[in-house]
Scaffold this motif. Sequence first.
Motif, PDB file in Angstrom:
ATOM      1  N   GLY A 100       0.813  -1.222   0.000  1.00  0.00           N
ATOM      2  CA  GLY A 100       0.000   0.000   0.000  1.00  0.00           C
ATOM      3  C   GLY A 100       0.838   1.260   0.000  1.00  0.00           C
ATOM      4  N   GLU A 101       1.875   1.291   0.830  1.00  0.00           N
ATOM      5  CA  GLU A 101       2.785   2.444   0.886  1.00  0.00           C
ATOM      6  C   GLU A 101       4.231   1.969   0.945  1.00  0.00           C
ATOM      7  OE1 GLU A 101       1.631   4.962   4.139  1.00  0.00           O
ATOM      8  OE2 GLU A 101      -0.261   5.502   3.202  1.00  0.00           O
ATOM      9  N   THR A 102       4.505   0.866   0.279  1.00  0.00           N
ATOM     10  CA  THR A 102       5.827   0.249   0.319  1.00  0.00           C
ATOM     11  C   THR A 102       6.900   1.227  -0.151  1.00  0.00           C
ATOM     12  OG1 THR A 102       4.807  -1.882  -0.139  1.00  0.00           O
ATOM     13  CG2 THR A 102       7.170  -1.723  -0.527  1.00  0.00           C
ATOM     14  N   ILE A 103       8.013   1.245   0.571  1.00  0.00           N
ATOM     15  CA  ILE A 103       9.170   2.056   0.189  1.00  0.00           C
ATOM     16  C   ILE A 103      10.249   1.104  -0.323  1.00  0.00           C
ATOM     17  CG2 ILE A 103      11.014   3.571   1.019  1.00  0.00           C
ATOM     18  CD1 ILE A 103       8.946   4.744   2.998  1.00  0.00           C
ATOM     19  N   VAL A 104      10.804   1.445  -1.483  1.00  0.00           N
ATOM     20  CA  VAL A 104      11.779   0.571  -2.142  1.00  0.00           C
ATOM     21  C   VAL A 104      13.083   1.326  -2.335  1.00  0.00           C
ATOM     22  CG1 VAL A 104      12.241  -0.797  -4.202  1.00  0.00           C
ATOM     23  CG2 VAL A 104       9.908  -0.632  -3.338  1.00  0.00           C
ATOM     24  N   LYS A 105      14.182   0.764  -1.792  1.00  0.00           N
ATOM     25  CA  LYS A 105      15.510   1.339  -2.005  1.00  0.00           C
ATOM     26  C   LYS A 105      16.188   0.532  -3.097  1.00  0.00           C
ATOM     27  CE  LYS A 105      19.859   2.628   0.031  1.00  0.00           C
ATOM     28  NZ  LYS A 105      20.854   2.358   1.046  1.00  0.00           N
ATOM     29  N   LEU A 106      16.729   1.241  -4.095  1.00  0.00           N
ATOM     30  CA  LEU A 106      17.370   0.580  -5.227  1.00  0.00           C
ATOM     31  C   LEU A 106      18.885   0.598  -5.106  1.00  0.00           C
ATOM     32  CD1 LEU A 106      15.195   2.084  -8.116  1.00  0.00           C
ATOM     33  CD2 LEU A 106      14.828  -0.031  -6.824  1.00  0.00           C
ATOM     34  N   MET A 107      19.531  -0.274  -5.847  1.00  0.00           N
ATOM     35  CA  MET A 107      20.993  -0.356  -5.859  1.00  0.00           C
ATOM     36  C   MET A 107      21.628   0.921  -6.419  1.00  0.00           C
ATOM     37  SD  MET A 107      21.866  -3.187  -4.470  1.00  0.00           S
ATOM     38  CE  MET A 107      23.559  -3.412  -4.971  1.00  0.00           C
ATOM     39  N   ASN A 108      20.895   1.688  -7.226  1.00  0.00           N
ATOM     40  CA  ASN A 108      21.429   2.946  -7.750  1.00  0.00           C
ATOM     41  C   ASN A 108      21.251   4.087  -6.751  1.00  0.00           C
ATOM     42  OD1 ASN A 108      18.742   3.652  -7.883  1.00  0.00           O
ATOM     43  ND2 ASN A 108      18.649   3.776 -10.116  1.00  0.00           N
ATOM     44  N   SER A 109      20.859   3.765  -5.522  1.00  0.00           N
ATOM     45  CA  SER A 109      20.658   4.662  -4.379  1.00  0.00           C
ATOM     46  C   SER A 109      19.388   5.510  -4.458  1.00  0.00           C
ATOM     47  CB  SER A 109      21.889   5.531  -4.098  1.00  0.00           C
ATOM     48  OG  SER A 109      22.054   6.520  -5.077  1.00  0.00           O
ATOM     49  N   GLN A 110      18.547   5.298  -5.432  1.00  0.00           N
ATOM     50  CA  GLN A 110      17.257   5.990  -5.467  1.00  0.00           C
ATOM     51  C   GLN A 110      16.303   5.305  -4.491  1.00  0.00           C
ATOM     52  OE1 GLN A 110      15.860   5.909  -9.510  1.00  0.00           O
ATOM     53  NE2 GLN A 110      17.324   7.443 -10.199  1.00  0.00           N
ATOM     54  N   ILE A 111      15.367   6.099  -3.958  1.00  0.00           N
ATOM     55  CA  ILE A 111      14.340   5.567  -3.075  1.00  0.00           C
ATOM     56  C   ILE A 111      12.982   5.971  -3.655  1.00  0.00           C
ATOM     57  CG2 ILE A 111      13.348   5.594  -0.754  1.00  0.00           C
ATOM     58  CD1 ILE A 111      16.169   6.165   0.308  1.00  0.00           C
ATOM     59  N   TRP A 112      12.103   4.974  -3.792  1.00  0.00           N
ATOM     60  CA  TRP A 112      10.782   5.178  -4.388  1.00  0.00           C
ATOM     61  C   TRP A 112       9.717   4.691  -3.415  1.00  0.00           C
ATOM     62  CZ3 TRP A 112       9.915   7.103  -9.402  1.00  0.00           C
ATOM     63  CH2 TRP A 112      11.075   7.347 -10.147  1.00  0.00           C
ATOM     64  N   GLN A 113       8.557   5.372  -3.426  1.00  0.00           N
ATOM     65  CA  GLN A 113       7.440   4.959  -2.574  1.00  0.00           C
ATOM     66  C   GLN A 113       6.217   4.660  -3.435  1.00  0.00           C
ATOM     67  OE1 GLN A 113       6.180   7.655   0.541  1.00  0.00           O
ATOM     68  NE2 GLN A 113       5.037   6.026   1.555  1.00  0.00           N
ATOM     69  N   GLN A 114       5.517   3.618  -3.041  1.00  0.00           N
ATOM     70  CA  GLN A 114       4.298   3.197  -3.719  1.00  0.00           C
ATOM     71  C   GLN A 114       3.230   4.281  -3.565  1.00  0.00           C
ATOM     72  OE1 GLN A 114       2.883  -0.495  -2.101  1.00  0.00           O
ATOM     73  NE2 GLN A 114       1.061  -0.553  -3.380  1.00  0.00           N
ATOM     74  N   THR A 115       2.582   4.670  -4.666  1.00  0.00           N
ATOM     75  CA  THR A 115       1.517   5.678  -4.621  1.00  0.00           C
ATOM     76  C   THR A 115       0.158   5.105  -5.012  1.00  0.00           C
ATOM     77  OG1 THR A 115       1.980   6.321  -6.907  1.00  0.00           O
ATOM     78  CG2 THR A 115       3.078   7.592  -5.157  1.00  0.00           C
ATOM     79  N   GLU A 116       0.168   3.984  -5.655  1.00  0.00           N
ATOM     80  CA  GLU A 116      -1.067   3.344  -6.118  1.00  0.00           C
ATOM     81  C   GLU A 116      -1.343   2.151  -5.205  1.00  0.00           C
ATOM     82  OE1 GLU A 116      -2.264   0.626 -10.008  1.00  0.00           O
ATOM     83  OE2 GLU A 116      -0.448   1.809 -10.059  1.00  0.00           O
ATOM     84  N   TYR A 117      -2.542   2.090  -4.641  1.00  0.00           N
ATOM     85  CA  TYR A 117      -2.806   0.984  -3.725  1.00  0.00           C
ATOM     86  C   TYR A 117      -2.850  -0.330  -4.485  1.00  0.00           C
ATOM     87  CZ  TYR A 117      -4.427  -2.278  -0.371  1.00  0.00           C
ATOM     88  OH  TYR A 117      -4.498  -3.389   0.428  1.00  0.00           O
TER      89      TYR A 117
END
Length: 155
Positions: A100-117
Amino acid sequence: MFWKIRLFLIAVFFTTFSTASAQTALDQLVSANRQKQLGFDKLSAQQRAEVAKLLLEVYQIGEQAGKKAAQISKPSGAAGAPTSSVIESQIDGQFDGWEGETIVKLMNSQIWQQTEYHYHYHYAFMPKVLIYRSGGGYKMKVEGVEKAVGVERMR
């Protein structure tokens, strides 16, 4: 295969159409069945040549528009958009799916958060991801998960 079609279309564009080449060009661009459905079989050789030229021009316009759309400009601010149309990376560590609001850290050091349920459990260790522009935002496709989910870049 795509490069063959592209080379063919470029060759057609720079070729002066004779009756035979117009027929061949149109035959390679549009199936015989579809030509008949569209009434192309009733056209003169010159008209067929013009249709083939038109199809190529429309293709080139679409290709240029696609290239323009793929160029994403990065807005100011720390949480800006990516600088390319597609990001390929890997999740840094384990992925347990979307909650639902998962936060994902990538190997390229970017961090993304889920916006769509979307809820989907899927365990994977360091799966590959693709992030691409979709509508007014971005989607993340995680290897092994069928659905791409809306995300926004946090960092």
